[in-house]
Design a protein around this motif. Sequence first.
Motif, PDB file in Angstrom:
ATOM      1  N   CYS A   1       0.828  -1.214   0.000  1.00  0.00           N
ATOM      2  CA  CYS A   1       0.000   0.000   0.000  1.00  0.00           C
ATOM      3  C   CYS A   1       0.859   1.259   0.000  1.00  0.00           C
ATOM      4  O   CYS A   1       0.501   2.266  -0.605  1.00  0.00           O
ATOM      5  N   CYS A   2       2.002   1.197   0.664  1.00  0.00           N
ATOM      6  CA  CYS A   2       2.887   2.356   0.748  1.00  0.00           C
ATOM      7  C   CYS A   2       3.757   2.535  -0.493  1.00  0.00           C
ATOM      8  O   CYS A   2       4.394   3.573  -0.660  1.00  0.00           O
ATOM      9  N   SER A   3       3.778   1.549  -1.373  1.00  0.00           N
ATOM     10  CA  SER A   3       4.685   1.573  -2.521  1.00  0.00           C
ATOM     11  C   SER A   3       4.043   2.012  -3.823  1.00  0.00           C
ATOM     12  O   SER A   3       4.734   2.154  -4.816  1.00  0.00           O
ATOM     13  N   VAL A   4       2.729   2.189  -3.822  1.00  0.00           N
ATOM     14  CA  VAL A   4       2.041   2.552  -5.060  1.00  0.00           C
ATOM     15  C   VAL A   4       1.108   3.742  -4.817  1.00  0.00           C
ATOM     16  O   VAL A   4       0.650   3.976  -3.707  1.00  0.00           O
ATOM     17  N   LEU A   5       0.883   4.469  -5.882  1.00  0.00           N
ATOM     18  CA  LEU A   5      -0.060   5.580  -5.864  1.00  0.00           C
ATOM     19  C   LEU A   5      -1.136   5.287  -6.894  1.00  0.00           C
ATOM     20  O   LEU A   5      -0.854   4.721  -7.957  1.00  0.00           O
ATOM     21  N   PHE A   6      -2.360   5.676  -6.590  1.00  0.00           N
ATOM     22  CA  PHE A   6      -3.481   5.396  -7.478  1.00  0.00           C
ATOM     23  C   PHE A   6      -4.156   6.686  -7.928  1.00  0.00           C
ATOM     24  O   PHE A   6      -4.317   7.619  -7.144  1.00  0.00           O
TER      25      PHE A   6
ATOM     26  N   CYS B   1     -10.912   8.431 -11.561  1.00  0.00           N
ATOM     27  CA  CYS B   1     -11.556   9.482 -12.357  1.00  0.00           C
ATOM     28  C   CYS B   1     -11.619  10.836 -11.660  1.00  0.00           C
ATOM     29  O   CYS B   1     -11.720  11.864 -12.323  1.00  0.00           O
ATOM     30  N   GLN B   2     -11.517  10.886 -10.350  1.00  0.00           N
ATOM     31  CA  GLN B   2     -11.573  12.150  -9.623  1.00  0.00           C
ATOM     32  C   GLN B   2     -10.193  12.606  -9.148  1.00  0.00           C
ATOM     33  O   GLN B   2     -10.092  13.466  -8.298  1.00  0.00           O
ATOM     34  N   GLY B   3      -9.133  12.012  -9.682  1.00  0.00           N
ATOM     35  CA  GLY B   3      -7.789  12.444  -9.349  1.00  0.00           C
ATOM     36  C   GLY B   3      -7.050  11.488  -8.434  1.00  0.00           C
ATOM     37  O   GLY B   3      -7.469  10.357  -8.201  1.00  0.00           O
ATOM     38  N   LEU B   4      -5.939  11.973  -7.913  1.00  0.00           N
ATOM     39  CA  LEU B   4      -5.043  11.172  -7.086  1.00  0.00           C
ATOM     40  C   LEU B   4      -5.712  10.768  -5.767  1.00  0.00           C
ATOM     41  O   LEU B   4      -6.379  11.579  -5.122  1.00  0.00           O
ATOM     42  N   VAL B   5      -5.501   9.529  -5.387  1.00  0.00           N
ATOM     43  CA  VAL B   5      -5.961   9.051  -4.084  1.00  0.00           C
ATOM     44  C   VAL B   5      -4.927   9.526  -3.063  1.00  0.00           C
ATOM     45  O   VAL B   5      -3.799   9.044  -3.042  1.00  0.00           O
ATOM     46  N   CYS B   6      -5.326  10.519  -2.237  1.00  0.00           N
ATOM     47  CA  CYS B   6      -4.404  11.069  -1.235  1.00  0.00           C
ATOM     48  C   CYS B   6      -5.171  11.438   0.033  1.00  0.00           C
ATOM     49  O   CYS B   6      -6.399  11.550   0.023  1.00  0.00           O
ATOM     50  N   LYS B   7      -4.437  11.605   1.110  1.00  0.00           N
ATOM     51  CA  LYS B   7      -5.059  11.832   2.420  1.00  0.00           C
ATOM     52  C   LYS B   7      -5.851  13.128   2.502  1.00  0.00           C
ATOM     53  O   LYS B   7      -6.769  13.241   3.309  1.00  0.00           O
ATOM     54  N   SER B   8      -5.503  14.115   1.708  1.00  0.00           N
ATOM     55  CA  SER B   8      -6.217  15.389   1.774  1.00  0.00           C
ATOM     56  C   SER B   8      -7.627  15.308   1.194  1.00  0.00           C
ATOM     57  O   SER B   8      -8.416  16.232   1.372  1.00  0.00           O
ATOM     58  N   ARG B   9      -7.960  14.220   0.540  1.00  0.00           N
ATOM     59  CA  ARG B   9      -9.299  14.045  -0.033  1.00  0.00           C
ATOM     60  C   ARG B   9     -10.273  13.663   1.074  1.00  0.00           C
ATOM     61  O   ARG B   9     -10.048  12.706   1.811  1.00  0.00           O
ATOM     62  N   SER B  10     -11.360  14.362   1.175  1.00  0.00           N
ATOM     63  CA  SER B  10     -12.334  14.070   2.224  1.00  0.00           C
ATOM     64  C   SER B  10     -13.425  13.107   1.766  1.00  0.00           C
ATOM     65  O   SER B  10     -14.150  12.565   2.574  1.00  0.00           O
ATOM     66  N   ASN B  11     -13.508  12.860   0.475  1.00  0.00           N
ATOM     67  CA  ASN B  11     -14.605  12.046  -0.055  1.00  0.00           C
ATOM     68  C   ASN B  11     -14.159  10.674  -0.560  1.00  0.00           C
ATOM     69  O   ASN B  11     -14.804  10.109  -1.425  1.00  0.00           O
ATOM     70  N   LEU B  12     -13.089  10.131  -0.007  1.00  0.00           N
ATOM     71  CA  LEU B  12     -12.595   8.831  -0.462  1.00  0.00           C
ATOM     72  C   LEU B  12     -13.505   7.702   0.027  1.00  0.00           C
ATOM     73  O   LEU B  12     -13.953   7.705   1.176  1.00  0.00           O
ATOM     74  N   GLN B  13     -13.727   6.751  -0.838  1.00  0.00           N
ATOM     75  CA  GLN B  13     -14.449   5.553  -0.430  1.00  0.00           C
ATOM     76  C   GLN B  13     -13.541   4.755   0.503  1.00  0.00           C
ATOM     77  O   GLN B  13     -12.316   4.792   0.389  1.00  0.00           O
ATOM     78  N   HIS B  14     -14.156   4.001   1.417  1.00  0.00           N
ATOM     79  CA  HIS B  14     -13.376   3.321   2.454  1.00  0.00           C
ATOM     80  C   HIS B  14     -12.327   2.359   1.895  1.00  0.00           C
ATOM     81  O   HIS B  14     -11.256   2.212   2.455  1.00  0.00           O
ATOM     82  N   HIS B  15     -12.601   1.712   0.772  1.00  0.00           N
ATOM     83  CA  HIS B  15     -11.634   0.757   0.225  1.00  0.00           C
ATOM     84  C   HIS B  15     -10.424   1.447  -0.407  1.00  0.00           C
ATOM     85  O   HIS B  15      -9.414   0.801  -0.676  1.00  0.00           O
ATOM     86  N   LYS B  16     -10.488   2.754  -0.615  1.00  0.00           N
ATOM     87  CA  LYS B  16      -9.341   3.497  -1.166  1.00  0.00           C
ATOM     88  C   LYS B  16      -8.468   4.098  -0.069  1.00  0.00           C
ATOM     89  O   LYS B  16      -7.314   4.459  -0.325  1.00  0.00           O
ATOM     90  N   GLU B  17      -8.993   4.207   1.127  1.00  0.00           N
ATOM     91  CA  GLU B  17      -8.271   4.860   2.220  1.00  0.00           C
ATOM     92  C   GLU B  17      -6.895   4.249   2.526  1.00  0.00           C
ATOM     93  O   GLU B  17      -5.946   4.991   2.776  1.00  0.00           O
ATOM     94  N   PRO B  18      -6.731   2.903   2.497  1.00  0.00           N
ATOM     95  CA  PRO B  18      -5.393   2.359   2.778  1.00  0.00           C
ATOM     96  C   PRO B  18      -4.337   2.778   1.742  1.00  0.00           C
ATOM     97  O   PRO B  18      -3.148   2.708   2.014  1.00  0.00           O
ATOM     98  N   PHE B  19      -4.783   3.233   0.587  1.00  0.00           N
ATOM     99  CA  PHE B  19      -3.861   3.614  -0.472  1.00  0.00           C
ATOM    100  C   PHE B  19      -3.649   5.124  -0.549  1.00  0.00           C
ATOM    101  O   PHE B  19      -2.959   5.603  -1.440  1.00  0.00           O
ATOM    102  N   ALA B  20      -4.237   5.856   0.370  1.00  0.00           N
ATOM    103  CA  ALA B  20      -4.117   7.313   0.374  1.00  0.00           C
ATOM    104  C   ALA B  20      -2.800   7.719   1.031  1.00  0.00           C
ATOM    105  O   ALA B  20      -2.522   7.356   2.171  1.00  0.00           O
TER     106      ALA B  20
END
Length: 177
Positions: free
Chosen positions: A12-17, A20-39
């Motif tokens: 999870c720490c080695s890849v970035l995703f 359609c709504q952009g980069l999966v990152c911690k600053s995003r407040s609307n991430l689906q729960h299954h994307k959170e480990p990859f933020a």
Amino acid sequence: MSTYYYTHLTSCCSVLFIFCQGLVCKSRSNLQHHKEPFAHDVEFCPDLKSAIKALKPTALVGVSTIAKAFDKEVIEAMAELNERPIVFPLSNPTSKSECSYEEAFSWTHGKVLFASGSPFDPITDEAGMTHYPAQANNAYIFPAVGYAAILANSSEITDEMFVLAAEELSTMTDMEQ
């Protein structure tokens, strides 16, 4: 089993995703729960091109089924950052591949390390040398693991079984091939 085996957390720490709504990152407040480990704790990038410029990846793995998502600008940006950019458009069928072998080869002047989920024709360069695209398709692993599980009367198929199958498959060719 190999001595270098990623755990789920390490992976999870080695890849970035990007989705359609952009980069999966911690600053995003609307991430689906299954994307959170990859933020990751990185600046938000709204698209692939800006993410490449900001994050400087060594590899692109496409599983989007968005044809031509890896366009000339994307591939050329990867080639500027990496001597041998790794480009894996894995989407199927071929019509949904993020780019073709010919495009990746041309836009990197033959420097691309390419593997696809769909078949592509070989390319003959100006010097008459033929270059063959690699195919990284799950069809090489899934049927064999499934058949082995049936033969062994296995009650589960673990991630480690897939890793071992992939490692064994990798021994069936040599660097010359």
